[in-house]
Design a protein around this motif. Structure first.
Motif: not given
Lengths: 243, 234
Positions: B16-43
């Motif tokens: 989990l990297v953020s709870t603000n779906p509007r902030a979601a950028g590259y390398g993330t995905y949104v599910e149920n309004g939460k932003v998760y990482a989808r790849v191994l990488g630097l935050l």
């Protein structure tokens, strides 16, 4: 056979408690030519996983225009068991490959790479019980290492019923002479178990035993997840220390 | 995790990297309004955006990328080019300025030739079209091509091209970085050697801090060694 006691004084043959895992060792990025790789030891299982892709699909007709295809090969080396195993896929390994592939397909974001393939190869160098769970654990670490987009990671562990007792992560003797065994694979996201990606069973268990087994497996999976995570993080930490 | 914002945090798929779906950028995905990482990488997290800088992964073409490719097949109307990604690219004959009527396609570019090209488009069928109608584009007939992990290309280029400018000016050589992880270096052989080594260092230490300073030091030291050697031999 009846003489054989698998549980003595509340301990198992190798001295483990009912809810203890076998020792696990994970190494990440061991194969230079693969996009992602992992070497894993789980008890006396020794497995090597390699991930390639996303890459072009050959033969071309297998390509899916809407998503990437996932190919998983579970293979036992001829020398991995005491009696030489005839090389090549057989009924058992084809089935294990299929169920393992389906477990991983649920987390890999295949829709990001249409018309491509993600190839996962897992070789068993030495087999003990629960080799499919060891392979899945290795494969999922190798997938992370390859930088493949995923919803979470898969962690797998088996439970068994031996001498009427539900035990975690059975070893060979417990698998061969036990009453039942049940491998699990969980999808773990943000350090929590989200869903079950694989569930098989050989033998008979009562409803309560299955419930008890599930709880035990969940606990074991969380321990393995921590080890998987540590192994991946360690790869990048050691690189930093090289400075 | 948040109190260690000074140091780069490594995240794994599903974190989990953020709870603000509007902030979601590259390398993330949104599910149920939460932003998760989808790849191994630097935050890389700020108040308005969250993105993951991947540590590994294949190159996926996007329009206007400069890439280095190798001609795999010559067709009547163009060339099939391998650009080190899951999809093959096509360079139509009319997109190559060296192509003139009366000149055969395989006289202009043959199988095995390397080119610097630009991605025009990638269609839903994942067909990649290239062009060579650009200043940086050219066939490669000399120099050296170095292959690195495509995920580390941004570090080789540096912030606004700082790293690549450093190598170019310090060593007086030509470098073109393909977004697909292939780097073309051309110039004095010994200086190209230094650049190649420097690029490998950048690749393996891409996720560490203060890299530019270390590379500056490395290049200066190697250049001095080279000069010493030169005077000894001369």
């Amino acid at each position: 056979m009846e003489e054989l006691k698998l549980i003595m004084d509340g301990k198992r043959l190798d001295g483990r408690g009912f809810d203890e895992l076998r020792p696990i060792k994970i190494e990440v990025g061991v194969l230079k030519r693969a996009d992602g790789s992992c070497y894993l030891e789980m008890g006396r299982n020794k497995v090597m996983a390699a991930v390639y892709g996303p890459r072009e699909v050959h033969p071309k007709h297998l390509a899916d225009p809407s998503k990437a295809i996932v190919r998983y090969r579970y293979n036992m080396a001829p020398f991995s068991v005491e009696e030489r195993k005839r090389p090549g896929p057989d009924r058992r390994s084809v089935e294990i490959s299929k169920v393992s592939r389906e477990a991983l397909e649920t987390i890999i974001m295949t829709e990001m790479f249409p018309r491509s393939a993600v190839d996962i190869f897992v070789e068993i160098l030495q087999a003990d019980a629960g080799s499919r769970t060891a392979c899945l654990n290795a494969a999922s670490v190798a997938l992370v290492d390859a930088g493949i987009p995923m919803k979470g990671i898969v962690t797998s562990v088996a439970v068994a019923k031996v001498d009427g007792q539900i035990v975690l992560d059975p070893m060979k003797e417990e698998d061969n002479y036990g009453e039942a065994d049940m491998p699990f694979a969980f999808v773990i996201r943000n350090g929590k178990i989200e869903s079950i990606a694989l569930l098989q069973m050989d033998g008979n268990m009562t409803r309560d035993e299955v419930k008890q087994g599930l709880e035990l497996a969940k606990k074991g999976a969380m321990e393995i997840y921590q080890l998987q995570r540590e192994a991946i993080m360690k790869k990048y930490r050691t690189e930093e220390e090289e400075e | 995790m948040s109190e260690k914002s000074e140091k780069r945090v490594i995240v794994m798929p599903g974190d989990l990297v953020s709870t603000n779906p509007r902030a979601a950028g590259y390398g993330t995905y949104v599910e149920n309004g939460k932003v998760y990482a989808r790849v191994l990488g630097l935050l890389d997290k700020t108040d308005t955006s969250v993105r993951i800088i991947p540590l590994n992964g294949k190159y996926v073409p996007s329009p206007n990328d400069v890439v280095i490719g190798i001609v795999r097949e010559v067709a009547g109307n163009g060339w099939v080019v391998d650009i080190n990604c899951p999809y093959q690219a096509f360079l139509p004959a009319q997109e190559n300025p060296e192509c003139r009527p009366g000149k055969k396609a395989n006289d202009v570019l043959d199988i095995g030739d390397a080119i610097i090209a630009k991605v025009v488009s990638i269609d839903p069928k994942m067909k990649v079209t290239l062009t060579m109608k650009d200043r940086v584009c050219r066939p490669i007939r000399f120099g050296r091509i170095v292959a690195i992990n495509p995920a580390r290309v941004p570090r080789v280029i540096g912030k606004k091209g700082s790293m690549i400018k450093l190598l170019k000016s310090e060593l007086g050589i030509q470098i073109v970085v393909g977004q697909n992880g292939l780097v073309w270096i051309s110039g004095d052989r010994r200086k190209v050697n230094i650049a190649e080594e420097a690029i490998y260092i950048i690749e393996s230490e891409a996720h560490t801090e203060g890299l530019t300073d270390r590379i500056t030091e490395f290049v200066k030291r190697r250049k001095e060694e080279l000069e010493k050697e030169g005077t000894r031999n001369g």
